[in-house]
Design a protein around this motif. Structure first.
Motif, PDB file in Angstrom:
ATOM      1  N   LEU A  25      -2.875  60.988 -74.927  1.00 48.55           N
ATOM      2  CA  LEU A  25      -4.290  60.662 -75.112  1.00 48.55           C
ATOM      3  C   LEU A  25      -4.885  60.084 -73.833  1.00 48.55           C
ATOM      4  CD1 LEU A  25      -6.698  60.553 -77.052  1.00 48.55           C
ATOM      5  CD2 LEU A  25      -5.999  58.218 -77.619  1.00 48.55           C
ATOM      6  N   GLU A  26      -4.186  59.161 -73.206  1.00 46.41           N
ATOM      7  CA  GLU A  26      -4.695  58.566 -71.966  1.00 46.41           C
ATOM      8  C   GLU A  26      -4.916  59.632 -70.898  1.00 46.41           C
ATOM      9  OE1 GLU A  26      -3.729  54.959 -68.829  1.00 46.41           O
ATOM     10  OE2 GLU A  26      -2.069  55.841 -69.956  1.00 46.41           O
ATOM     11  N   SER A  27      -3.979  60.548 -70.765  1.00 48.51           N
ATOM     12  CA  SER A  27      -4.097  61.612 -69.767  1.00 48.51           C
ATOM     13  C   SER A  27      -5.320  62.492 -70.021  1.00 48.51           C
ATOM     14  CB  SER A  27      -2.817  62.456 -69.789  1.00 48.51           C
ATOM     15  OG  SER A  27      -2.933  63.554 -68.926  1.00 48.51           O
ATOM     16  N   TRP A  28      -5.542  62.877 -71.272  1.00 46.21           N
ATOM     17  CA  TRP A  28      -6.682  63.731 -71.601  1.00 46.21           C
ATOM     18  C   TRP A  28      -8.008  62.997 -71.463  1.00 46.21           C
ATOM     19  CZ3 TRP A  28      -6.876  68.648 -71.232  1.00 46.21           C
ATOM     20  CH2 TRP A  28      -5.741  69.413 -71.437  1.00 46.21           C
ATOM     21  N   VAL A  29      -8.036  61.713 -71.805  1.00 46.69           N
ATOM     22  CA  VAL A  29      -9.281  60.943 -71.638  1.00 46.69           C
ATOM     23  C   VAL A  29      -9.590  60.796 -70.152  1.00 46.69           C
ATOM     24  CG1 VAL A  29     -10.423  58.717 -72.001  1.00 46.69           C
ATOM     25  CG2 VAL A  29      -9.145  59.786 -73.872  1.00 46.69           C
ATOM     26  N   GLN A  30      -8.590  60.545 -69.332  1.00 45.67           N
ATOM     27  CA  GLN A  30      -8.814  60.463 -67.885  1.00 45.67           C
ATOM     28  C   GLN A  30      -9.390  61.782 -67.369  1.00 45.67           C
ATOM     29  OE1 GLN A  30      -4.941  59.302 -66.406  1.00 45.67           O
ATOM     30  NE2 GLN A  30      -5.551  57.154 -66.287  1.00 45.67           N
ATOM     31  N   ARG A  31      -8.852  62.879 -67.849  1.00 47.52           N
ATOM     32  CA  ARG A  31      -9.352  64.191 -67.440  1.00 47.52           C
ATOM     33  C   ARG A  31     -10.807  64.381 -67.909  1.00 47.52           C
ATOM     34  NH1 ARG A  31      -6.061  69.787 -68.525  1.00 47.52           N
ATOM     35  NH2 ARG A  31      -7.558  71.155 -67.551  1.00 47.52           N
ATOM     36  N   ALA A  32     -11.086  63.959 -69.141  1.00 49.77           N
ATOM     37  CA  ALA A  32     -12.454  64.065 -69.668  1.00 49.77           C
ATOM     38  C   ALA A  32     -13.420  63.235 -68.839  1.00 49.77           C
ATOM     39  CB  ALA A  32     -12.479  63.603 -71.128  1.00 49.77           C
ATOM     40  N   LEU A  33     -13.014  62.039 -68.467  1.00 46.80           N
ATOM     41  CA  LEU A  33     -13.887  61.158 -67.679  1.00 46.80           C
ATOM     42  C   LEU A  33     -14.124  61.724 -66.287  1.00 46.80           C
ATOM     43  CD1 LEU A  33     -12.557  57.667 -68.817  1.00 46.80           C
ATOM     44  CD2 LEU A  33     -14.588  58.902 -69.616  1.00 46.80           C
ATOM     45  N   ALA A  34     -13.110  62.350 -65.711  1.00 44.44           N
ATOM     46  CA  ALA A  34     -13.281  63.008 -64.413  1.00 44.44           C
ATOM     47  C   ALA A  34     -14.289  64.147 -64.544  1.00 44.44           C
ATOM     48  CB  ALA A  34     -11.946  63.517 -63.897  1.00 44.44           C
ATOM     49  N   GLU A  35     -14.205  64.887 -65.643  1.00 45.84           N
ATOM     50  CA  GLU A  35     -15.152  65.983 -65.871  1.00 45.84           C
ATOM     51  C   GLU A  35     -16.566  65.432 -66.076  1.00 45.84           C
ATOM     52  OE1 GLU A  35     -15.921  69.038 -69.446  1.00 45.84           O
ATOM     53  OE2 GLU A  35     -13.995  69.316 -68.434  1.00 45.84           O
TER      54      GLU A  35
END
Length: 133
Positions: A119-129
């Motif tokens: 979850l942390e990895s995907w949220v970080q990716r979402a925030l970068a996007e």
């Protein structure tokens, strides 16, 4: 009109929509433990009524909601011109559901129970996007 996100990662708002109160509480606590702001909603209608979609940097949303399923919620936001990076969570991750979610523009579909690191990895990716928009 596409929502423009400029908040730094540490001040990012992650909205979480899940009708399971235990998952909602756990996901909210997890997001806060990563250092992000979290707002929790028990339904898609509660999320829409709160009028926070435009300020949400990442949406974590259950697919199997009773009132308006998560994929339909994402489609509705897109129809209103909002581009919110979305991470779906579900207990029922069939191939068809995954395909439908990805066609709608989801970043990913995570199966419950939620793995904190994933979850942390995907949220970080979402925030970068979100920052790139």
């Amino acid at each position: 009109m596409t929502a423009v996100k400029s908040a730094p990662t540490a001040c990012a708002l992650v909205s979480i929509v899940d009708d399971d109160p235990f998952v909602l509480t756990a996901a909210s606590s997890l997001v806060r433990s990563f250092g992000w702001h979290a707002k929790a909603f028990a339904s898609a209608q509660d999320f829409l009524a709160a009028d926070v979609a435009g300020s949400t940097d990442c949406l974590i949303c259950d697919i199997g909601l009773d009132d308006l399923d998560g994929i339909a919620l994402l489609a509705r936001m897109q129809g209103e011109g909002l581009s919110v990076p979305t991470v779906f969570i579900t207990a029922l991750a069939s191939h068809g559901v995954r395909e439908r979610a990805m066609r709608q523009g989801a970043l990913c579909v995570i199966e419950k129970p939620i793995d904190a690191g994933e979850l942390e990895s995907w949220v970080q990716r979402a925030l970068a996007e979100a920052r790139a928009q």
